[in-house]
Design a protein around this motif. Sequence first.
Motif, mmCIF file in Angstrom:
data_model
loop_
_atom_site.group_PDB
_atom_site.id
_atom_site.type_symbol
_atom_site.label_atom_id
_atom_site.label_comp_id
_atom_site.label_asym_id
_atom_site.label_seq_id
_atom_site.Cartn_x
_atom_site.Cartn_y
_atom_site.Cartn_z
ATOM 1 N N ILE A 6 0.871 -1.194 0.000
ATOM 2 C CA ILE A 6 0.000 0.000 0.000
ATOM 3 C C ILE A 6 0.892 1.224 0.000
ATOM 4 C CG2 ILE A 6 -1.831 1.229 1.218
ATOM 5 C CD1 ILE A 6 -2.344 -1.455 2.760
ATOM 6 N N ILE A 10 8.944 6.011 -0.927
ATOM 7 C CA ILE A 10 10.265 5.422 -1.130
ATOM 8 C C ILE A 10 10.395 4.080 -0.395
ATOM 9 C CG2 ILE A 10 11.489 6.646 0.752
ATOM 10 C CD1 ILE A 10 12.763 6.255 -2.795
ATOM 11 N N GLY A 12 7.917 1.964 0.213
ATOM 12 C CA GLY A 12 7.104 0.964 -0.504
ATOM 13 C C GLY A 12 7.832 0.468 -1.751
ATOM 14 N N ASN A 32 -2.103 8.292 -5.363
ATOM 15 C CA ASN A 32 -1.849 9.403 -6.301
ATOM 16 C C ASN A 32 -1.614 8.880 -7.717
ATOM 17 O OD1 ASN A 32 -1.929 11.480 -4.335
ATOM 18 N ND2 ASN A 32 0.117 10.896 -3.649
ATOM 19 N N LYS A 38 6.131 11.693 -0.496
ATOM 20 C CA LYS A 38 6.786 12.969 -0.145
ATOM 21 C C LYS A 38 7.942 13.252 -1.100
ATOM 22 C CE LYS A 38 5.603 12.465 4.737
ATOM 23 N NZ LYS A 38 5.252 11.040 4.854
ATOM 24 N N LEU A 39 8.531 12.198 -1.646
ATOM 25 C CA LEU A 39 9.689 12.349 -2.541
ATOM 26 C C LEU A 39 9.209 12.410 -3.997
ATOM 27 C CD1 LEU A 39 12.758 12.454 -2.771
ATOM 28 C CD2 LEU A 39 12.842 10.020 -2.320
ATOM 29 N N GLY A 52 9.478 17.552 -1.779
ATOM 30 C CA GLY A 52 9.749 17.338 -0.348
ATOM 31 C C GLY A 52 11.228 17.345 -0.017
ATOM 32 N N SER A 54 15.167 17.428 0.273
ATOM 33 C CA SER A 54 16.157 18.141 -0.526
ATOM 34 C C SER A 54 17.572 17.719 -0.171
ATOM 35 C CB SER A 54 16.009 19.642 -0.304
ATOM 36 O OG SER A 54 16.003 19.892 1.081
ATOM 37 N N VAL A 248 -6.245 2.327 -1.493
ATOM 38 C CA VAL A 248 -6.676 1.164 -0.703
ATOM 39 C C VAL A 248 -7.681 1.643 0.331
ATOM 40 C CG1 VAL A 248 -5.919 -0.669 0.846
ATOM 41 C CG2 VAL A 248 -4.481 0.000 -1.109
ATOM 42 N N ILE A 313 6.070 25.119 3.338
ATOM 43 C CA ILE A 313 7.019 25.243 2.229
ATOM 44 C C ILE A 313 6.491 26.234 1.195
ATOM 45 C CG2 ILE A 313 8.237 23.978 0.381
ATOM 46 C CD1 ILE A 313 6.970 21.897 3.120
ATOM 47 N N LYS A 430 -2.030 14.956 0.779
ATOM 48 C CA LYS A 430 -1.357 14.338 -0.378
ATOM 49 C C LYS A 430 -0.701 13.004 -0.064
ATOM 50 C CE LYS A 430 -0.277 18.413 -3.059
ATOM 51 N NZ LYS A 430 0.722 19.281 -3.617
ATOM 52 N N SER A 432 -1.295 11.190 3.193
ATOM 53 C CA SER A 432 -1.970 10.509 4.322
ATOM 54 C C SER A 432 -1.129 10.476 5.588
ATOM 55 C CB SER A 432 -2.344 9.057 3.985
ATOM 56 O OG SER A 432 -3.263 9.022 2.963
ATOM 57 N N TYR A 439 7.957 13.156 9.827
ATOM 58 C CA TYR A 439 8.771 12.000 10.244
ATOM 59 C C TYR A 439 8.028 11.085 11.227
ATOM 60 C CZ TYR A 439 12.355 15.021 8.220
ATOM 61 O OH TYR A 439 13.079 15.829 7.371
ATOM 62 N N ILE A 476 14.808 9.693 4.213
ATOM 63 C CA ILE A 476 15.016 8.702 3.147
ATOM 64 C C ILE A 476 15.863 7.507 3.626
ATOM 65 C CG2 ILE A 476 15.930 8.350 0.814
ATOM 66 C CD1 ILE A 476 15.387 11.399 0.395
ATOM 67 N N PRO A 477 17.019 7.742 4.257
ATOM 68 C CA PRO A 477 17.831 6.572 4.641
ATOM 69 C C PRO A 477 17.091 5.619 5.579
ATOM 70 C CG PRO A 477 19.097 8.605 4.894
ATOM 71 C CD PRO A 477 17.690 9.005 4.596
HETATM 72 C C1 FAD Z 1 8.871 18.992 2.930
HETATM 73 C C2 FAD Z 1 9.647 17.764 3.296
HETATM 74 C C3 FAD Z 1 11.030 17.836 3.427
HETATM 75 C C4 FAD Z 1 11.767 16.694 3.754
HETATM 76 N N1 FAD Z 1 13.130 16.767 3.767
HETATM 77 C C5 FAD Z 1 13.860 15.620 3.844
HETATM 78 C C6 FAD Z 1 15.246 15.624 3.536
HETATM 79 O O1 FAD Z 1 15.817 16.656 3.184
HETATM 80 N N2 FAD Z 1 15.928 14.441 3.606
HETATM 81 C C7 FAD Z 1 15.304 13.273 3.958
HETATM 82 O O2 FAD Z 1 15.975 12.220 4.008
HETATM 83 N N3 FAD Z 1 13.978 13.246 4.243
HETATM 84 C C8 FAD Z 1 13.240 14.379 4.173
HETATM 85 N N4 FAD Z 1 11.885 14.355 4.358
HETATM 86 C C9 FAD Z 1 11.256 13.118 4.848
HETATM 87 C C10 FAD Z 1 11.106 12.086 3.740
HETATM 88 O O3 FAD Z 1 10.487 12.669 2.641
HETATM 89 C C11 FAD Z 1 10.238 10.941 4.228
HETATM 90 O O4 FAD Z 1 10.699 10.439 5.477
HETATM 91 C C12 FAD Z 1 10.206 9.790 3.249
HETATM 92 O O5 FAD Z 1 10.094 10.233 1.913
HETATM 93 C C13 FAD Z 1 9.001 8.942 3.657
HETATM 94 O O6 FAD Z 1 8.833 7.905 2.780
HETATM 95 P P1 FAD Z 1 7.746 6.807 3.059
HETATM 96 O O7 FAD Z 1 8.264 5.536 2.494
HETATM 97 O O8 FAD Z 1 7.359 6.783 4.486
HETATM 98 O O9 FAD Z 1 6.482 7.203 2.188
HETATM 99 P P2 FAD Z 1 5.638 8.534 1.954
HETATM 100 O O10 FAD Z 1 6.438 9.494 1.182
HETATM 101 O O11 FAD Z 1 4.971 8.985 3.189
HETATM 102 O O12 FAD Z 1 4.565 7.943 0.941
HETATM 103 C C14 FAD Z 1 3.494 7.147 1.318
HETATM 104 C C15 FAD Z 1 2.723 6.846 0.057
HETATM 105 O O13 FAD Z 1 1.590 6.055 0.386
HETATM 106 C C16 FAD Z 1 0.487 6.509 -0.395
HETATM 107 N N5 FAD Z 1 -0.749 6.136 0.292
HETATM 108 C C17 FAD Z 1 -1.157 6.557 1.518
HETATM 109 N N6 FAD Z 1 -2.352 6.014 1.799
HETATM 110 C C18 FAD Z 1 -2.693 5.217 0.748
HETATM 111 C C19 FAD Z 1 -3.809 4.385 0.454
HETATM 112 N N7 FAD Z 1 -4.829 4.243 1.318
HETATM 113 N N8 FAD Z 1 -3.817 3.718 -0.715
HETATM 114 C C20 FAD Z 1 -2.780 3.826 -1.615
HETATM 115 N N9 FAD Z 1 -1.712 4.631 -1.377
HETATM 116 C C21 FAD Z 1 -1.674 5.300 -0.219
HETATM 117 C C22 FAD Z 1 0.694 8.010 -0.447
HETATM 118 O O14 FAD Z 1 -0.047 8.587 -1.496
HETATM 119 C C23 FAD Z 1 2.195 8.101 -0.633
HETATM 120 O O15 FAD Z 1 2.560 8.067 -1.991
HETATM 121 C C24 FAD Z 1 11.101 15.470 4.027
HETATM 122 C C25 FAD Z 1 9.712 15.407 3.902
HETATM 123 C C26 FAD Z 1 8.991 16.529 3.513
HETATM 124 C C27 FAD Z 1 7.497 16.421 3.315
#
Ligand code: FAD
Length: 491
Positions: A6, A10, A12, A32, A38-39, A52, A54, A248, A313, A430, A432, A439, A476-477
């Motif tokens: 789901i 990054i 997933g 989406n 977020k990335l 998101g 940078s 989902v 932002i 955008k 959830s 974080y 990301i890491p």
């Molecule tokens: C403005 C901003 C700046 C940041 N700066 C940094 C940085 O400089 N360096 C860094 O390392 N990190 C940074 N981060 C944090 C980083 O972006 C996140 O920790 C990381 O990208 C989270 O990834 P994730 O795998 O948790 O998924 P997310 O990016 O949270 O994605 C989750 C996905 O699940 C999808 N989803 C949710 N619910 C459902 C559903 N019911 N059905 C289907 N799809 C669904 C969403 O649409 C989304 O695409 C930043 C974040 C933001 C917003």
Amino acid sequence: MKVAIIGAGIGGIATAIRLVNKGYEVDVFEANDYPGGKLSQFQQGKYRFDAGPSLFTMPQFVDELFVLSGKNPADYFEYIRLPEVCKYFWEDGTRLDVSANIDSFANDAEKNLGEPAEKIRTFLKNSALKYDILSGLFLEDSLHKFSTWTSKKAFRGYFNLPKLGIFGTMNGANESYFSTPKAVQLFNRYATYNGSDPYQTPATLNIIPHLEYNIGAFFPKDGMFGITQSLVNLAEDLDVKFHYESKVKEIIVKNGHIIGLKISDSKNEVEYEHLASIVVSNMDVTPTYRKLLPKEKHPDKILNQDKSGSGLIFYWGIKHDFKELGLHNIFFSDDYRTEFDYQFHKKTIYQDPTIYLNITSKYKKNDAPDGCENWFLLINAPANQGQDWEKIIAETRQNVIDKLSRNLGVNIADLIENESILDPRSIEMKTSSAQGALYGNSSNNKFAAFLRHANFSSKINNLYFVGGSVHPGGGIPLALSSAKIVASMIK
Ligand SMILES: Cc1cc2nc3c(=O)[nH]c(=O)nc-3n(C[C@H](O)[C@H](O)[C@H](O)COP(=O)(O)OP(=O)(O)OC[C@H]3O[C@@H](n4cnc5c(N)ncnc54)[C@H](O)[C@@H]3O)c2cc1C
């Protein structure tokens, strides 16, 4: 065996790559019409923006996914190590351009801030030492398995406990270590790398500078979205199936076992069930329980924890080329303590906020027209709790324009060609993410690492959790690390 993921965040995407390599048939369902969560990226007139993240650290976690798949990383993804980490600006005119060369950084800090160079060098050595002790325990394994706590890595941690800064705050440790308030402020800023408050978060987070200085800060040739795109390309080459505009609605569970997912496909306007034996949720863990598992028992103690900080932002197309700016720039607040008090206690934004300004067109020229720059301005903001965001945004926008105009000696308002804004509400909408937190749960206390949800469900067989809202954390890491932990659990 079929796995359904789901979310194409990054975490997933990385999980999909790891599981398809293990021989599973993998489908990723994304709400989406684009990947990355977020990335992601978007176009605003002639300007491209990463939406998101940078700052790119630990590129080896990305490379590893290509190598694991028998591919050459450079065929998919290119990046450079940045020669300069960040440019810092203070209101009293103090400037510090932090070089990636630690000796140059230390010498410049002595010259410009009055901080003894040796202090900077020793701090970064200690940061590496702490990272080395902690990473094996906290970042690479599940904290929720008995075997983790009886491992060799764990015993190394127990013996070194006093060195890790678990019992004091980041600011406390930095104030007693550094000689100058500006060096304290510079290193306190690393708390914001996981949305924390340096005046509350444990000094353990002083491991973060190690990533940026000793391992390095990097820039992907195609911008931050290059990380997402290259991993999607890899996953598709490996036959992972991505279903976009496919939200989902429910995780179907019978007698504690996964049956599949209920999906709403908004493109084709149909709802259907997708059968799978294993489900991995990359959706934030709080809405995963609250929205997709309404009938199951929820781990409320974890889900109700305070959330990390969020962000406000501004994306500005700027019709000017500022030679004095770099890729990463910080304009510090004069009163850091009050700024965090506003963010985490008053739940609003201080009138003199620290401004983070990222300009990818410094490296990726076609992100902005000639003589122009794409400005991504991030102001730390509280998570969304129904504040009057319109008022906060209007006031902060003016404060940001005033502060940048003062620091750069030009009227910034006159240079803004186009604009869009992301705030905690739109981040929540955008991606959830609970309350739009960047974080997941807050790390503002010493037990925070234990108050993140595990990467698996202890109640529902074959349900797993990946991404920034669960162990080991956001960024990301760590989201990539969580994918590794999840994949190692699925036998
Ligand atoms: C403005 C901003 C700046 C940041 N700066 C940094 C940085 O400089 N360096 C860094 O390392 N990190 C940074 N981060 C944090 C980083 O972006 C996140 O920790 C990381 O990208 C989270 O990834 P994730 O795998 O948790 O998924 P997310 O990016 O949270 O994605 C989750 C996905 O699940 C999808 N989803 C949710 N619910 C459902 C559903 N019911 N059905 C289907 N799809 C669904 C969403 O649409 C989304 O695409 C930043 C974040 C933001 C917003």
